[in-house]
Design a protein around this motif. Sequence first.
Motif, mmCIF file in Angstrom:
data_model
loop_
_atom_site.group_PDB
_atom_site.id
_atom_site.type_symbol
_atom_site.label_atom_id
_atom_site.label_comp_id
_atom_site.label_asym_id
_atom_site.label_seq_id
_atom_site.Cartn_x
_atom_site.Cartn_y
_atom_site.Cartn_z
ATOM 1 N N ALA A 192 43.763 -58.374 -54.778
ATOM 2 C CA ALA A 192 43.200 -57.039 -54.936
ATOM 3 C C ALA A 192 43.959 -56.066 -54.056
ATOM 4 N N THR A 193 43.916 -54.805 -54.439
ATOM 5 C CA THR A 193 44.404 -53.735 -53.589
ATOM 6 C C THR A 193 43.217 -52.851 -53.225
ATOM 7 N N GLN A 194 43.320 -52.172 -52.107
ATOM 8 C CA GLN A 194 42.272 -51.236 -51.705
ATOM 9 C C GLN A 194 42.794 -49.811 -51.834
ATOM 10 N N GLU A 195 41.999 -48.974 -52.489
ATOM 11 C CA GLU A 195 42.338 -47.574 -52.676
ATOM 12 C C GLU A 195 41.332 -46.723 -51.912
ATOM 13 N N VAL A 196 41.772 -46.042 -50.889
ATOM 14 C CA VAL A 196 40.912 -45.174 -50.091
ATOM 15 C C VAL A 196 40.911 -43.784 -50.716
ATOM 16 N N LEU A 197 39.730 -43.264 -51.004
ATOM 17 C CA LEU A 197 39.603 -41.943 -51.622
ATOM 18 C C LEU A 197 39.529 -40.870 -50.537
ATOM 19 N N ALA A 198 40.245 -39.764 -50.753
ATOM 20 C CA ALA A 198 40.218 -38.656 -49.805
ATOM 21 C C ALA A 198 38.952 -37.832 -49.951
ATOM 22 N N SER A 199 38.408 -37.756 -51.142
ATOM 23 C CA SER A 199 37.198 -36.990 -51.386
ATOM 24 C C SER A 199 36.430 -37.631 -52.525
ATOM 25 N N GLY A 200 35.177 -37.258 -52.630
ATOM 26 C CA GLY A 200 34.341 -37.828 -53.675
ATOM 27 C C GLY A 200 32.882 -37.614 -53.345
ATOM 28 N N ALA A 201 32.033 -38.470 -53.891
ATOM 29 C CA ALA A 201 30.596 -38.316 -53.675
ATOM 30 C C ALA A 201 29.900 -39.657 -53.851
ATOM 31 N N VAL A 202 28.791 -39.815 -53.139
ATOM 32 C CA VAL A 202 27.919 -40.971 -53.336
ATOM 33 C C VAL A 202 26.566 -40.460 -53.807
ATOM 34 N N THR A 203 25.977 -41.202 -54.732
ATOM 35 C CA THR A 203 24.652 -40.854 -55.229
ATOM 36 C C THR A 203 23.600 -41.441 -54.298
ATOM 37 N N VAL A 204 22.630 -40.642 -53.923
ATOM 38 C CA VAL A 204 21.564 -41.072 -53.020
ATOM 39 C C VAL A 204 20.243 -41.055 -53.790
ATOM 40 N N GLU A 205 19.558 -42.185 -53.841
ATOM 41 C CA GLU A 205 18.246 -42.242 -54.482
ATOM 42 C C GLU A 205 17.192 -41.691 -53.522
ATOM 43 N N VAL A 206 16.271 -40.922 -54.050
ATOM 44 C CA VAL A 206 15.205 -40.327 -53.250
ATOM 45 C C VAL A 206 13.862 -40.744 -53.836
ATOM 46 N N PHE A 207 13.029 -41.333 -52.992
ATOM 47 C CA PHE A 207 11.707 -41.787 -53.412
ATOM 48 C C PHE A 207 10.658 -41.007 -52.631
ATOM 49 N N ASP A 208 9.914 -40.172 -53.336
ATOM 50 C CA ASP A 208 8.951 -39.298 -52.676
ATOM 51 C C ASP A 208 7.527 -39.826 -52.840
ATOM 52 N N ARG A 209 6.834 -39.941 -51.712
ATOM 53 C CA ARG A 209 5.432 -40.354 -51.740
ATOM 54 C C ARG A 209 4.552 -39.128 -51.513
ATOM 55 N N PRO A 210 3.722 -38.776 -52.479
ATOM 56 C CA PRO A 210 2.836 -37.623 -52.295
ATOM 57 C C PRO A 210 1.695 -37.953 -51.342
ATOM 58 N N ALA A 211 1.029 -36.920 -50.874
ATOM 59 C CA ALA A 211 -0.123 -37.110 -49.992
ATOM 60 C C ALA A 211 -1.188 -37.940 -50.683
ATOM 61 N N GLU A 212 -1.855 -38.763 -49.905
ATOM 62 C CA GLU A 212 -2.963 -39.609 -50.376
ATOM 63 C C GLU A 212 -2.503 -40.764 -51.256
ATOM 64 N N ASP A 213 -1.211 -40.928 -51.450
ATOM 65 C CA ASP A 213 -0.759 -42.073 -52.254
ATOM 66 C C ASP A 213 -0.981 -43.355 -51.464
ATOM 67 N N PRO A 214 -1.509 -44.421 -52.078
ATOM 68 C CA PRO A 214 -1.822 -45.640 -51.329
ATOM 69 C C PRO A 214 -0.612 -46.497 -50.974
ATOM 70 N N VAL A 215 0.529 -46.257 -51.595
ATOM 71 C CA VAL A 215 1.722 -47.069 -51.320
ATOM 72 C C VAL A 215 2.226 -46.765 -49.918
ATOM 73 N N ASP A 216 2.412 -47.817 -49.094
ATOM 74 C CA ASP A 216 2.911 -47.568 -47.743
ATOM 75 C C ASP A 216 4.438 -47.577 -47.736
ATOM 76 N N PHE A 217 5.001 -47.045 -46.655
ATOM 77 C CA PHE A 217 6.452 -46.916 -46.590
ATOM 78 C C PHE A 217 7.148 -48.274 -46.448
ATOM 79 N N ALA A 218 6.466 -49.262 -45.882
ATOM 80 C CA ALA A 218 7.063 -50.597 -45.795
ATOM 81 C C ALA A 218 7.359 -51.134 -47.191
ATOM 82 N N THR A 219 6.466 -50.890 -48.118
ATOM 83 C CA THR A 219 6.682 -51.330 -49.500
ATOM 84 C C THR A 219 7.867 -50.604 -50.119
ATOM 85 N N ILE A 220 7.969 -49.299 -49.855
ATOM 86 C CA ILE A 220 9.091 -48.528 -50.398
ATOM 87 C C ILE A 220 10.415 -49.059 -49.842
#
Length: 477
Positions: A86-114
């Motif tokens: 394999a060869t490695q190609e280092v990119l000078a610029s670009g982007a990474v996608t970040v997933e965002v999981f929002d818990r609304p107030a009073e939601d029973p799911v705790d952050f440990a589960t997320i």
Amino acid sequence: MITKSTATAEFHGGRSRVAALAWGQQATWDVMRGWPHEDRSFFTLTRWLPVPLLLGLGEVLEQISELVRRHESLRTLYHPTHRGEATQEVLASGAVTVEVFDRPAEDPVDFATIVNDCIARMKATGFDHDKELPVRFSVATHEGIPVLLMFGVSHLSADHMSTDLLSAELTALLKARADGTAAPAARQALQPVDLATMEHSPEGQLCNVEAMRYLRQQLDRLAPGLVPVRAVPSSPRFFRAELESDAIPVAVRAAARRYRSTTSVVLLSITTALVRCFCPGPVYPLDIMQSNRVAPELFATVSSLNQAVRTAVDLAAGSFGEVLCQSESVMAAARRHSRYDGRAAKEVVRTVASSRGTEFEPGFQFNDMWSTVAKSAAGPAGGLAELDRLTETTTFDWPQKTDSEGMAIFLDTRGTPERINLSLMADTALLPPEDIRAFLFAFERIAIVLATSDITFTQIEELFAEHRTHAGNRSGS
């Protein structure tokens, strides 16, 4: 109800480069290619960390961008060649996608589960290294306010120590932003492309020649039959046990002070002393994993640097003190010869095996990751009574059973300065389940004894036998 969205963290201003893989990367690449696709979660290393209060999502994304910009290994694509390399190609610029999981107030799911769900998703799908950057990020928010940040990085781009470095650096970047202070400067370190360039230089090739010479010397001492078959194997054949202990860290640091040695040498010495209980000798085959961070320019390198050094370890010492002296020499030699071309090493092993007419049998592996964090704890050790009290929090579990492994025994140490995790994966034809359990509990007791006094091989054998008896019929549960 948890809502999922995505955001983008862009990076700019880096260098664009293409190069061959460094030795550590190449070794990981070869292992990954031969690994079952459905079990490649092993090659995604994950961490999570809290986000300081008052930071918005945009500010968190900016720190993610800065982290990726600083480390070329995080913005690298790995392209396979027709020769399986394999060869490695280092990119000078670009982007990474970040997933965002929002818990609304009073939601029973705790952050440990997320957090657990995010980490499980990161591990569930292997990286497409030819097209996908080797890092994934997720942010958990509460009513839009960032609370936790999770990331997973490919083992091609980071080993466990690198992943800890990334976690610490990202934590510092977030804190500086929250405090309104200047971001901490990037630590000076070799980037993987620079490392690969050095390894292909005359200096690097000499390093490889010396490592191959050492490997041949060790192979010459490894005769067939060093790893005995002692029992009818279980099904599945390989069992992994984990013992977590608050007593071992205190005891091992105390023993290292008594013997004027290091914690890693003490841990290896206890391992060798226990191997004497079930291997006939005169040596046993041990791959000693090395972090390859002894040079200052590699302390903060984020890459896959770990390499294992095959070693023939003597079992003929007359006392535990002699085992300690031997372990110091063994570890020093392993450090000197721990950077090499893995494909050249495979060819050496193949050639030697062919000349003697038999393949080398699977041996043992010792991977001490705990000692890299052990130094951050301070304070004298307590007496035997205090160490015995600490064993009250010791836990034991059987987290994994599998049909196939590449070694007869894997012994890993990791954890925190205050609590160690001993993980032992073993072939049950060599160590039946009750022996696996006995090995770990005897390990803890030996460390406790060494904290305040010497120990004899007879005592070690008695401790191993005692814990085998205690295991009884519970060992396979």
